[in-house]
Write a protein that holds these residues in place. Structure first.
Motif, PDB file in Angstrom:
ATOM      1  N   HIS A   9       0.850  -1.206   0.000  1.00  0.00           N
ATOM      2  CA  HIS A   9       0.000   0.000   0.000  1.00  0.00           C
ATOM      3  C   HIS A   9       0.882   1.251   0.000  1.00  0.00           C
ATOM      4  O   HIS A   9       1.755   1.413   0.845  1.00  0.00           O
ATOM      5  N   PHE A  10       0.658   2.117  -0.976  1.00  0.00           N
ATOM      6  CA  PHE A  10       1.384   3.380  -1.059  1.00  0.00           C
ATOM      7  C   PHE A  10       0.371   4.515  -0.982  1.00  0.00           C
ATOM      8  O   PHE A  10      -0.528   4.594  -1.822  1.00  0.00           O
ATOM      9  N   PRO A  11       0.502   5.407  -0.002  1.00  0.00           N
ATOM     10  CA  PRO A  11      -0.446   6.530   0.075  1.00  0.00           C
ATOM     11  C   PRO A  11      -0.268   7.486  -1.102  1.00  0.00           C
ATOM     12  O   PRO A  11       0.842   7.630  -1.624  1.00  0.00           O
ATOM     13  N   PRO A  12      -1.343   8.139  -1.546  1.00  0.00           N
ATOM     14  CA  PRO A  12      -1.279   9.024  -2.721  1.00  0.00           C
ATOM     15  C   PRO A  12      -0.755  10.416  -2.390  1.00  0.00           C
ATOM     16  O   PRO A  12      -1.508  11.379  -2.346  1.00  0.00           O
ATOM     17  N   TRP A  13       0.532  10.561  -2.133  1.00  0.00           N
ATOM     18  CA  TRP A  13       1.123  11.867  -1.885  1.00  0.00           C
ATOM     19  C   TRP A  13       2.537  11.896  -2.429  1.00  0.00           C
ATOM     20  O   TRP A  13       3.139  10.864  -2.658  1.00  0.00           O
ATOM     21  N   CYS A  14       3.025  13.094  -2.613  1.00  0.00           N
ATOM     22  CA  CYS A  14       4.361  13.291  -3.171  1.00  0.00           C
ATOM     23  C   CYS A  14       5.080  14.351  -2.349  1.00  0.00           C
ATOM     24  O   CYS A  14       4.481  15.341  -1.957  1.00  0.00           O
ATOM     25  N   LEU A  15       6.352  14.150  -2.103  1.00  0.00           N
ATOM     26  CA  LEU A  15       7.147  15.101  -1.342  1.00  0.00           C
ATOM     27  C   LEU A  15       8.367  15.481  -2.166  1.00  0.00           C
ATOM     28  O   LEU A  15       9.187  14.612  -2.500  1.00  0.00           O
ATOM     29  N   ASN A  16       8.469  16.764  -2.527  1.00  0.00           N
ATOM     30  CA  ASN A  16       9.628  17.259  -3.280  1.00  0.00           C
ATOM     31  C   ASN A  16      10.576  17.948  -2.313  1.00  0.00           C
ATOM     32  O   ASN A  16      10.154  18.797  -1.531  1.00  0.00           O
ATOM     33  N   ILE A  17      11.845  17.607  -2.393  1.00  0.00           N
ATOM     34  CA  ILE A  17      12.849  18.196  -1.512  1.00  0.00           C
ATOM     35  C   ILE A  17      13.870  18.923  -2.371  1.00  0.00           C
ATOM     36  O   ILE A  17      14.419  18.348  -3.318  1.00  0.00           O
ATOM     37  N   HIS A  18      14.116  20.190  -2.046  1.00  0.00           N
ATOM     38  CA  HIS A  18      15.136  20.983  -2.722  1.00  0.00           C
ATOM     39  C   HIS A  18      16.261  21.225  -1.721  1.00  0.00           C
ATOM     40  O   HIS A  18      16.023  21.747  -0.637  1.00  0.00           O
ATOM     41  N   ALA A  19      17.475  20.839  -2.075  1.00  0.00           N
ATOM     42  CA  ALA A  19      18.610  20.997  -1.171  1.00  0.00           C
ATOM     43  C   ALA A  19      19.740  21.733  -1.894  1.00  0.00           C
ATOM     44  O   ALA A  19      20.000  21.494  -3.072  1.00  0.00           O
ATOM     45  N   THR A  20      20.375  22.640  -1.165  1.00  0.00           N
ATOM     46  CA  THR A  20      21.517  23.388  -1.691  1.00  0.00           C
ATOM     47  C   THR A  20      22.571  23.440  -0.599  1.00  0.00           C
ATOM     48  O   THR A  20      22.249  23.623   0.571  1.00  0.00           O
TER      49      THR A  20
END
Length: 168
Positions: A9-20
């Motif tokens: 089971h995979f929940p329907p969400w997305c997490l974008n990470i920006h790193a510098t």
């Protein structure tokens, strides 16, 4: 979701990470950025309350080293800028989009701070000015417009002067 196993089971969400990241230790001397900003003063046109208007600013890296940039967030929430941080390679330029959404009828002045190479001495200010106006229309003849009653299919023309007095 009762017929699905927990392992599949995979929940329907997305997490974008920006790193510098930087290679300079804290309080160390950084490279002096060589850059050009096309406008240090941005003036937005007047809009209705709650409507958005946009402007752009160009940052050009004219030096031989990359520039790390970051904009401080506006504490009032009236102005927003995209992108807020990143790395600008040598010889490249970046277009920033500024957005203003006034919450009440007044003029908003703000100085947005652009920090270069994560050093306080390289902080630049971009002055932004935006305003919200209320529509204001003046109708001639004391503000009264009268049409006499007519029969079905006939017309009753009247001529009056309408003057627009606001900036929107």
């Amino acid at each position: 979701y009762r017929m699905v196993e927990d392992s599949t089971h995979f929940p329907p969400w997305c997490l974008n990470i920006h790193a510098t990241g930087l290679t300079f230790p804290e309080q160390a001397e950084t490279y002096l950025p060589r850059f050009r900003i096309d406008s240090r003063r941005v003036v937005f046109p007047a809009v209705n309350v709650g409507e958005a208007t946009y402007r752009t600013v160009l940052l050009d890296n004219v030096g031989p080293t990359p520039i790390y940039y970051s904009f401080d967030n506006d504490t009032t929430g009236i102005y927003t800028m995209k992108p807020t941080k990143g790395v600008l390679p040598p010889g490249q330029c970046q277009v920033y989009v500024l957005k203003v959404v006034p919450t009440e009828v007044k003029t908003y002045r703000q100085a947005l701070k652009l920090r270069l190479n994560d050093a306080d001495k390289n902080t630049q200010e971009i002055s932004v000015l935006g305003s919200a106006e209320a529509p204001d229309v003046l109708l001639g003849h004391g503000g009264v417009l009268y049409f006499k009653p007519t029969c079905l299919g006939t017309t009753s023309p009247r001529q009056s002067c309408v003057q627009h007095q606001s900036r929107i």
